[in-house]
Scaffold this active site. Structure first.
Site, PDB file in Angstrom:
ATOM      1  N   ALA A   1       0.852  -1.193   0.000  1.00 19.30           N
ATOM      2  CA  ALA A   1       0.000   0.000   0.000  1.00 19.30           C
ATOM      3  C   ALA A   1       0.888   1.244   0.000  1.00 19.30           C
ATOM      4  CB  ALA A   1      -0.912  -0.016   1.218  1.00 19.30           C
TER       5      ALA A   1
ATOM      6  N   ASN B   1     -11.813   2.714  -5.225  1.00 16.68           N
ATOM      7  CA  ASN B   1     -12.064   1.791  -6.324  1.00 16.68           C
ATOM      8  C   ASN B   1     -12.086   0.345  -5.837  1.00 16.68           C
ATOM      9  OD1 ASN B   1     -12.049   3.374  -8.987  1.00 16.68           O
ATOM     10  ND2 ASN B   1     -10.257   4.198  -7.942  1.00 16.68           N
TER      11      ASN B   1
ATOM     12  N   HIS C   1       1.364  12.044  -5.335  1.00 17.19           N
ATOM     13  CA  HIS C   1       1.759  11.602  -6.668  1.00 17.19           C
ATOM     14  C   HIS C   1       3.197  12.021  -6.952  1.00 17.19           C
ATOM     15  CE1 HIS C   1      -2.739  11.638  -7.987  1.00 17.19           C
ATOM     16  NE2 HIS C   1      -2.404  10.536  -7.339  1.00 17.19           N
TER      17      HIS C   1
END
Length: 1122
Positions: free
Chosen positions: A262, A346, A781
């Site tokens: 993760a 998701n 990111h």
């Protein structure tokens, strides 16, 4: 993140160790590091040149322009260095907006030289290759090198030659040093590539006829390349940006992140702040920080961080407790708020991750109440309703104010509530349960067109009626757009077609990536993702599954079972790619779940097959150099790459990539089973699902959506997809969720200005908070980092607004702007919403239904001694950590697993003594003999051990149970020892536990004596043992070897233990004897000896055993012998 800054010392160490050049590099490895703890005597022993040479001293803390800031001490002796450091070491200094303490300094030899000897060299990465910058006048006053320097672009996979350097970079360099400098620059470039640098600047580099001196250096390396460069890098320490301390908690989370599949990130901004965040998702974490800063909370924002990628309950607990520990160390007069936010997941099980957070809240409930902490929660995704319920419950039980919201609430609305800018609803409306797709949709629910319909809701409409492109804002001359938007030299300008041609894309890429007939191969054993794709296909009324096959190199070819609606189907799984491609010519999409280590090779292999037009790369953490090679090959072959570091994309009614769009409840809620009129592109996977939600609530739905991935160099860009959407008739408006970092959004401005993009575009760039922070923050990111002003989200949002894009004031208003544009398109007839028709129902998987608590089923069997399902092994309710902390030993563990009790210390010791004395009794006994024979026959350990264990019974070793039962029955019935002996003789039965072949009253068994001494000293009572010893007096009076043997002793003593230790009722004690627990002691103990005999025979290399004839008495019938 990928590109991480390293200290000057680390950069020089890499250079000195690994550069290969004919140029002489002077002063190699001559540097010394100084901190407040430095032992100067030791330092001068290690670096004797400090005592003899003139020196330079400077801070080594990622500071630029140190010379201009007066932070460099030049031409000093050692005493002068010490004096200079007194005024700088551990002193607070302000550099720009950043305020920090100078802690680390570098001392190097002073290099006497003139200004003419100084040059500037820099290498940095770009999408198409690497730029080498050179200026013949380096040093402190180098100025704007972008404008001054000679620049040479080295394309991806191309080599730099000395001739190129001399011809294009060294035009103003004296001829006597050209060869030296050219060789050094080529060597530097090769080092840059080999060690995966992303930025390397030397200013100044001093060049003389004797060689070169590397004076000042700044560098970044691609941290994701650690698995490639570990041998050369060693253990790299990445210092924090100047102005921010390196906290141990950050290092702890970074360590958790490194050990986890993760993503776990934590940056402390202001540990005294009152606003703390715990946000799921790299994109969402930026949006929450933006909103906090927009609402005036920048000075009180305590941290930036994110958790994503389906962390386990334990990992989430560790992350949460770290944040709760930090925020409850210092009180704030206004109390504190914790924002537990996130987009719509998701694939992460929200309830499972929330369990970890709930555990942490329970552990810290006292400090949380003491510090007056209020918690605001907003989340969506798989099983989110259960997660929110659990979170709400813990608020009620602990008394901590916890406000819980789901997908019906805008993602960042809780920030306004937390900061007092909007009211907190008393009873927020709850969305339908995750299981709602089990039922047919009602008239007012989200629904779909008829299964035969494949067109967009608005596709029948003529494409001529579109909104004209917006003009630049009044007052700006047309060419002024360039001065605002394009400070970088490599951003596309000029004619659009020329710009497209210069991008290096030689293979034509498809406008339509997915259709209702699209077939894909999935690389990796991702059964959950594949089943999600098949369920999506089914609910979209596709005729066939979109997944044709899977590739998994770690098993042989086989079939894998999946569901197609109610029906079970088999999909082929291939060991190698070639077989899959040959057998499935219809496939043109590959979805790669390969790991970051294997994604590059598997993608390169995939692009060898011309049938593949689209590749989705899910893996995060692929080195940038490898990604750029993939992009180059993909451009040459006309392949569209989505990713890396993405969840994928979705085309409602047609196709979805892997886990995109979440589970079926979200697919239905966001109307993703049929096409709408709006297409979007974003970087973030989690935020793409949030866009699905926003667009479905404000328009007729999504036509197509792509998450290009969070890396600096995604395989396809915003502009690639915006142009596809522009050329797709069914798409009537475009939504872009941009981000801080990079310049891709400016190309959208250029496309609008030149008329290439005519459809209305709504865009918002996240990361606006970055300009408000005093020090640089690397967001979730890898690409979310501005290297110059033009790359900030604020600059890009303004440029987009000026170009005519619909730009909201904040992310909070994004949905409102989308709705306004959509309503206008409906009003002018561009979009005609279609009639909704219910989608087919899809049954829920049993495992997920059970997870949601919707069904129950009798268990196949029950267990009450051990639970391995959580993050820690549990023995009879006791965690394995506690077992070791309490030093329970083998006896204590046996007590937990056999008797479900925590036995007294003496009981545990007695069990261990029993195991020790029964461990072995020589090779002659039947069990050891069998084990030895098997071992010598070449059998394995398990077979040999089993052979020995099978001999255990009443005659050998198994007398513990029988002895315990016989003696207990006699004692409990009140029978005198003599009566018991006489009865057993009369019945013709042996007294179990009495008798030994070798030992006797005159040759006692010391094992029994040792145990007897322990029992008499520690047991509270030994009535049954005393009774057995009285029986022994009677039997040994008849025959000296009829002693109470070790089996009998353990049997009767164990009954005393069970009855008198205080942990068992009489009925429980008798039950354990009855079910054979005591024989287990002998089996467990003697297994140690049998294994020892097996290993002994193997070690001695004994051959096959054959029993000798002379030890066998052959007794045959007389008529047979004649």
């Amino acid at each position: 993140m990928s590109a991480k800054a390293i200290s000057e010392q680390t950069g020089k160490e890499f250079l000195y160790k690994h550069i290969s050049t004919s140029a002489t590099i002077l002063n190699r490895f001559r540097y010394a590091s100084v901190t407040a703890e430095t032992d100067w005597d030791r330092l001068t022993q290690d670096h004797p040149w400090l005592l003899t040479e003139r020196l330079v001293v400077k801070p080594d803390q990622l500071l630029k322009r140190r010379g201009k800031l007066g932070l460099v001490g030049i031409n000093l002796d050692l005493q002068g260095v010490k004096e200079w450091l007194k005024g700088h070491l551990m002193k607070e200094t302000t550099v720009g907006k950043a305020k920090g303490v100078l802690k680390n300094f570098l001392i190097e030899p002073f290099v006497p030289h003139t200004q003419e000897n100084e040059v500037y060299v820099c290498i940095y990465a770009d999408r198409e290759g690497d730029f080498v910058l050179f200026h013949h006048e380096g040093g402190v006053e180098v100025g704007d090198v972008d404008a001054k320097a000679q620049k040479l672009m080295v394309g991806v996979d191309e080599k730099l030659s000395e001739d190129q350097v001399k011809e294009q970079l060294l035009t103003h360099v004296p001829s006597d040093v050209k060869e030296t400098l050219a060789s050094f620059i080529v060597g530097l470039f090769n080092l840059y590539e080999d060690l995966y640098f992303t930025y390397l600047e030397i200013n100044p580099l001093v060049v003389t006829q004797d060689g070169v001196f590397v004076l000042d250096m700044a560098a970044k390396i691609d941290a994701t390349a650690d698995f490639i460069c570990k041998a050369k890098w060693g253990d790299v320490e990445f210092p924090p940006p100047f102005g921010r301390e390196a906290y141990p908690e950050e290092a702890y989370i970074a360590d958790l992140d490194a050990k986890s599949g993760a993503s776990l990130k934590l940056t402390l901004l202001n540990p005294r702040g009152r606003i703390w965040t715990m946000v799921a998702g790299g994109g969402a974490s930026v949006v929450y920080s933006d909103t906090i800063c927009d609402l005036g909370g920048v000075d009180e924002l305590a941290n930036y961080g994110e958790y994503s990628g389906a962390p386990s309950e334990q990992q989430t607990y560790d992350y949460a407790k770290t944040i709760l520990s930090l925020m409850t160390r210092e009180k704030h007069p206004e109390g504190k708020v914790l924002i537990i936010g996130g987009s719509i997941a998701n694939f992460t099980n929200v309830a499972a991750t929330f369990k970890g957070i709930v555990r942490a809240i329970k552990d810290y409930q006292g400090p949380l109440k003491e510090h007056e902490v209020s918690i605001f929660v907003r989340r969506g995704g798989p099983n989110y309703q259960e997660g929110l319920r659990v979170m709400g419950e813990v608020g009620k039980t602990t008394g901590i104010p916890i406000h819980v919201f789901g997908t019906e609430t805008h993602m960042t609305a809780i920030v306004g509530m937390a900061l007092g800018h909007r009211p907190i609803p008393n009873q927020p409306p709850m969305a339908a349960h995750t299981a709602n797709f089990l039922l047919n949709a009602s008239a007012n629910s989200a629904a779909t067109p008829a299964s035969s319909r494949t067109a967009s809701f608005s596709e029948a409409k003529t494409t001529n009626d579109v909104t004209p492109p917006k003009k630049s804002k009044a007052g700006l001359p047309p060419d002024s757009l360039h001065s605002i938007l394009w400070p970088l030299k490599n951003v596309v300008t000029g004619d659009w077609k020329e710009a497209q041609a210069s991008s290096g894309c030689s293979g034509a890429k498809a406008t339509t990536l997915f259709s209702k007939q699209t077939k894909a191969i999935v690389w990796g054993m991702q059964t959950r993702a594949v089943q999600g794709m098949l369920d999506f296909d089914y609910v979209c009324s596709r005729d066939q599954p979109s997944v044709a096959a899977m590739v998994y190199p770690f098993t042989g070819d086989h079939k894998q079972k999946f569901y197609w609606g109610h029906k079970e189907i088999l999909l082929p799984v291939y060991k190698n790619m070639d077989d899959a491609m040959k057998k499935h010519h219809e496939v043109d999409v590959l979805i790669s779940f390969a790991s970051l280590r294997s994604a590059f090779d598997s993608t390169m292999e995939t692009m060898q097959y011309p049938q593949i037009h689209t590749i989705a790369i899910i893996a995060e953490g692929i080195p940038e150099a490898q990604t750029r090679k993939l992009i180059k090959i993909a451009d040459e072959k006309g392949v569209t790459i989505i990713g890396p570091a993405t969840v994928g994309g979705i085309k409602p009614g047609c196709f979805k990539i892997g886990n995109t769009g979440g589970m079926l409840d979200n697919i239905l809620a966001s109307k993703l089973y049929r096409p709408g009129s709006v297409a979007y592109v974003s970087r973030s996977g989690g935020m793409s699902n949030e866009l699905n939600n926003i667009i479905s609530r404000t328009t007729d739905g999504v036509y197509e959506g792509v998450a290009i991935g969070g890396d600096r160099y995604p395989g396809s860009t915003f502009m690639d997809h915006v142009l596809r959407y522009q050329d797709t008739p069914g798409i009537k408006m475009i939504v872009v969720l941009g981000e801080i970092g990079g310049t891709e959004e400016y190309k959208i401005c250029q496309g609008i200005k030149e008329g290439r993009i005519s459809k209305p575009v709504v865009c918002w760039c996240i990361g606006t908070c970055a300009t408000m922070f005093a020090s640089e923050v690397q967001f979730g990111h890898a690409g979310a980092c501005a290297n110059q002003a033009s790359e900030t989200a604020v600059a890009k949002n303004q440029a987009l607004r000026d170009a005519g894009v619909f730009v909201p004031k904040s992310f909070d208003e994004l949905g409102d702007v989308i709705k306004t544009v959509y309503d206008e398109l409906v009003a002018n007839g561009t979009i005609v919403p279609a009639q909704e028709v219910p989608p087919p129902t899809v049954p829920m998987d049993y495992s997920w239904a059970r997870e949601l608590g919707l069904i129950r089923k009798p268990a196949s069997f029950m267990t009450s001694i051990c639970d391995e399902r959580g993050q820690e092994l549990i023995y009879a309710g006791m965690s394995i950590t506690e077992v070791f902390k309490e030093e329970m030993g083998i006896g204590g563990v046996l007590g937990l697993l056999w008797f479900q009790r925590r036995l007294p210390r003496y009981a545990c010791q007695f069990i261990e003594m029993c195991l020790m004395v029964t461990a072995d009794h020589g090779p002659a006994v039947s069990g050891a003999h069998n084990t030895i024979v098997c071992a010598r026959a070449g059998k394995d350990l398990i077979s040999s051990l089993t052979s020995g264990l099978l001999t255990i019974g009443d005659r050998f070793g198994g007398a513990l149970d029988a002895a315990a039962k016989q003696f207990s029955k006699a004692f409990d019935s009140g029978m005198l020892p003599m009566e018991f002996v006489n009865k057993m003789k009369k019945d013709g039965k042996l007294i179990m536990g009495i008798g030994h072949r070798v030992k006797s009253i005159n040759n006692p068994d010391m094992r029994v004596q040792i145990l007897k001494d322990f029992v008499k000293q520690h047991f509270p009572s030994s009535q049954l043992l005393d009774y057995a010893l009285d029986v022994e007096k009677i039997t040994t009076s008849k025959k000296p070897n009829l002693i109470l043997n070790v089996d009998g002793f353990i049997g009767v003593s164990f009954v005393d233990l069970l009855r008198t230790c205080g942990g068992f009722t009489r009925a429980e004690a008798d039950e354990f004897v009855e079910i054979g627990a005591l024989n287990g002691i002998f089996v467990l103990g003697r297994s140690m000896g049998f294994i020892g005999h097996y290993l002994d025979q193997k070690r001695l290399k004994q051959g096959l055993y054959r029993h000798p004839w002379d030890d066998i008495s052959y007794v045959l019938p007389e008529h047979m012998s004649m």
